[in-house]
Design a protein around this motif. Structure first.
Motif, mmCIF file in Angstrom:
data_model
loop_
_atom_site.group_PDB
_atom_site.id
_atom_site.type_symbol
_atom_site.label_atom_id
_atom_site.label_comp_id
_atom_site.label_asym_id
_atom_site.label_seq_id
_atom_site.Cartn_x
_atom_site.Cartn_y
_atom_site.Cartn_z
ATOM 1 N N ASN A 231 -4.029 9.092 -13.038
ATOM 2 C CA ASN A 231 -5.282 9.670 -12.522
ATOM 3 C C ASN A 231 -6.489 8.764 -12.724
ATOM 4 O OD1 ASN A 231 -3.652 11.850 -12.122
ATOM 5 N ND2 ASN A 231 -4.767 13.276 -13.448
ATOM 6 N N GLU A 232 -6.348 7.730 -13.563
ATOM 7 C CA GLU A 232 -7.481 6.835 -13.790
ATOM 8 C C GLU A 232 -7.740 5.919 -12.598
ATOM 9 O OE1 GLU A 232 -7.371 4.937 -17.764
ATOM 10 O OE2 GLU A 232 -6.073 6.584 -18.369
ATOM 11 N N LEU A 233 -6.771 5.841 -11.697
ATOM 12 C CA LEU A 233 -6.926 4.977 -10.520
ATOM 13 C C LEU A 233 -7.104 5.849 -9.281
ATOM 14 C CD1 LEU A 233 -4.076 2.412 -11.262
ATOM 15 C CD2 LEU A 233 -6.538 1.951 -11.319
ATOM 16 N N SER A 234 -8.223 5.664 -8.592
ATOM 17 C CA SER A 234 -8.496 6.445 -7.392
ATOM 18 C C SER A 234 -8.294 5.578 -6.146
ATOM 19 C CB SER A 234 -9.940 6.963 -7.443
ATOM 20 O OG SER A 234 -10.407 7.219 -6.145
ATOM 21 N N GLU A 235 -7.686 6.172 -5.129
ATOM 22 C CA GLU A 235 -7.442 5.452 -3.869
ATOM 23 C C GLU A 235 -8.739 4.857 -3.301
ATOM 24 O OE1 GLU A 235 -4.441 4.881 -2.567
ATOM 25 O OE2 GLU A 235 -3.451 6.084 -4.117
ATOM 26 N N ASN A 236 -9.855 5.532 -3.574
ATOM 27 C CA ASN A 236 -11.148 5.038 -3.063
ATOM 28 C C ASN A 236 -11.491 3.660 -3.602
ATOM 29 O OD1 ASN A 236 -11.487 7.481 -1.818
ATOM 30 N ND2 ASN A 236 -12.687 8.361 -3.502
ATOM 31 N N ASP A 237 -10.905 3.299 -4.729
ATOM 32 C CA ASP A 237 -11.235 2.013 -5.352
ATOM 33 C C ASP A 237 -10.153 0.958 -5.140
ATOM 34 O OD1 ASP A 237 -13.650 3.019 -6.533
ATOM 35 O OD2 ASP A 237 -12.373 4.095 -7.958
ATOM 36 N N LEU A 238 -9.125 1.335 -4.391
ATOM 37 C CA LEU A 238 -8.005 0.409 -4.179
ATOM 38 C C LEU A 238 -8.495 -0.949 -3.669
ATOM 39 C CD1 LEU A 238 -4.954 -0.083 -4.069
ATOM 40 C CD2 LEU A 238 -4.916 1.009 -1.828
ATOM 41 N N PHE A 239 -9.441 -0.919 -2.731
ATOM 42 C CA PHE A 239 -9.901 -2.184 -2.132
ATOM 43 C C PHE A 239 -10.517 -3.115 -3.164
ATOM 44 C CE2 PHE A 239 -14.569 -2.007 -1.856
ATOM 45 C CZ PHE A 239 -14.814 -0.681 -2.219
ATOM 46 N N ARG A 240 -11.099 -2.553 -4.225
ATOM 47 C CA ARG A 240 -11.719 -3.417 -5.242
ATOM 48 C C ARG A 240 -10.652 -4.167 -6.033
ATOM 49 N NH1 ARG A 240 -17.005 -1.467 -5.462
ATOM 50 N NH2 ARG A 240 -17.165 0.722 -4.860
ATOM 51 N N PHE A 241 -9.605 -3.452 -6.416
ATOM 52 C CA PHE A 241 -8.524 -4.111 -7.158
ATOM 53 C C PHE A 241 -7.841 -5.155 -6.282
ATOM 54 C CE2 PHE A 241 -9.378 -0.312 -9.550
ATOM 55 C CZ PHE A 241 -9.271 -0.738 -10.855
ATOM 56 N N LYS A 242 -7.731 -4.842 -4.983
ATOM 57 C CA LYS A 242 -7.140 -5.811 -4.047
ATOM 58 C C LYS A 242 -8.014 -7.058 -3.955
ATOM 59 C CE LYS A 242 -3.480 -3.630 -2.671
ATOM 60 N NZ LYS A 242 -2.132 -4.148 -2.801
ATOM 61 N N GLN A 243 -9.326 -6.847 -3.976
ATOM 62 C CA GLN A 243 -10.237 -7.991 -3.888
ATOM 63 C C GLN A 243 -10.055 -8.921 -5.093
ATOM 64 O OE1 GLN A 243 -14.445 -7.014 -3.854
ATOM 65 N NE2 GLN A 243 -15.029 -9.058 -3.115
ATOM 66 N N LEU A 244 -9.889 -8.302 -6.253
ATOM 67 C CA LEU A 244 -9.683 -9.094 -7.463
ATOM 68 C C LEU A 244 -8.356 -9.856 -7.374
ATOM 69 C CD1 LEU A 244 -11.172 -9.563 -10.122
ATOM 70 C CD2 LEU A 244 -10.087 -7.506 -11.048
ATOM 71 N N GLN A 245 -7.350 -9.168 -6.888
ATOM 72 C CA GLN A 245 -6.030 -9.770 -6.735
ATOM 73 C C GLN A 245 -6.077 -10.913 -5.715
ATOM 74 O OE1 GLN A 245 -3.199 -7.083 -5.074
ATOM 75 N NE2 GLN A 245 -1.444 -8.126 -5.961
#
Ligand SMILES: *Cc1c(COP(=O)(O)O)cnc(C)c1O
Ligand code: SF4
Length: 338
Positions: A231-245
């Motif tokens: 639950n600590e990871l929200s789909e709304n923020d997926l793009f941010r983690f992808k950007q870091l990756q």
């Protein structure tokens, strides 16, 4: 290393520093926000004084309203159980004071050095093994920064610098950039690692400037996040983690096994699957450090090993974190057999 200065921070829709400043610091306000009554939980004023409540709004937004057992809430709520004295639970279980050989530096792992880059965190996790660490003594002046960097420069066995804290991403991007440049100028350093929970509790911390800075580095960069529940990871923020990756940063996760938070097969398997969908590889699953005030989170080792065994039966090998315990004085974590 690019020398172009970037000013993209100005266009971030919601600045992480504003979000940080707006964090909950009063248990009553957090409970009200979650539609909970003080009687629903076992709050302790004493625990609040010992280690203040600190919860950023983006993290609170991922808690389930009206649920006093929410697995995110239970990680940050100062409860009465913290004030109990429990044998074996002490203030410095890892004896880090001894490895803290110079201000701002912890050198206990071969080839790797921890640089305590910032003293604070964006969230106060109740089970934290550093809740009693003398951070105030490790807040670095400019001169001390130089001494810490000199230490790294003078020991060519150091291949990896681990930015730790507190939370190193509490530093502004400009400050991080300067630090990064100085580390890059040390020829024997090959890898940079950032240990942070900030991108989890305030995902807006993954700024475009941060991504560019890491993408441009000559160092091999990894970021070890700290996520205990899906639950600590929200789909709304997926793009941010992808950007870091996409900036070439290898994303790893360490979790702590915590009673009532993630001590079931369902929670653990969901966590590891969710991590992978966010581009994060499960790395460690830690047994709780016996830190004073955290005994109520303890999961017995036999149960931990059983859970780990069950995980291996249902998940692919690359989604299984290593089950470990940290032992004071040892130069590596202790791997537990399942
Ligand atoms: C375990 C640990 C390290 C060293 O990690 P490895 O991944 O085993 O190299 C560094 N910093 C912290 C805070 C750790 O807990
Ligand atoms: S973010 Fe990490 S260092 Fe900070 S309180 Fe939580 S567990 Fe401890």
């Amino acid at each position: 290393m690019s020398i172009i200065t970037r000013t993209s921070d100005a266009v971030e829709p919601q600045d992480w520093r504003q979000l940080l400043a707006g964090s909950f610091r009063q248990a009553s306000e957090l409970l009200h926000y979650l539609n909970l009554q003080p009687a629903d939980v076992e709050l302790s004023e004493q625990a609040c004084r010992d280690f203040p409540l600190l919860v950023p709004r983006p993290f609170a937004d991922r808690m389930q309203k009206g649920n006093p057992q929410d697995p995110l809430l239970l990680q940050v709520l100062p409860q009465q159980a913290e004030t109990l004295e429990v044998t074996g639970y002490i203030t410095d279980p890892l004896a880090e004071k001894h490895a803290n050989i110079q201000q701002g530096i912890i050198h206990k792992y071969h080839g790797r050095v921890l640089l305590l880059a910032a003293s604070g965190c964006a969230v106060n996790c109740r089970y934290c093994f550093r809740r009693h660490f003398p951070y105030q003594d490790n807040r670095l002046s400019r001169k001390q920064w130089q001494q810490a960097l000199d230490y790294i420069r003078n020991d060519n066995s150091i291949e990896e610098v681990i930015l730790s804290g507190g939370d190193p991403l509490m530093l502004q991007d400009e400050h991080l950039q300067q630090l990064l440049q100085q580390i890059e100028a040390i020829p024997h350093v090959r890898r940079l690692r950032i240990h942070s929970r900030l991108p989890v509790v305030i995902p807006q911390r993954i700024t475009t400037a941060l991504c560019h800075m890491l993408a441009d580095s000559r160092l091999a960069v990894s970021c070890v996040l700290h996520i205990n529940h899906a639950n600590e990871l929200s789909e709304n923020d997926l793009f941010r983690f992808k950007q870091l990756q996409h900036s070439g940063v290898v994303l790893l996760n360490q979790a702590v096994l915590l009673k009532q938070v993630n001590d079931s097969l369902r929670d653990l398997s969901e966590l590891n699957k969710q991590l992978f969908e966010f581009g994060i590889v499960p790395y460690y699953l830690h047994l709780l450090d016996p830190v004073k005030g955290a005994a109520h989170y303890d999961v017995p080792e036999s149960q931990a090993r059983h859970l780990h065994q069950q995980l291996q039966q249902i998940l692919p090998g690359y989604l299984i974190p290593r089950l470990v315990r940290e032992e004071g004085g040892k130069r590596h974590k202790t791997l537990l057999p399942s």
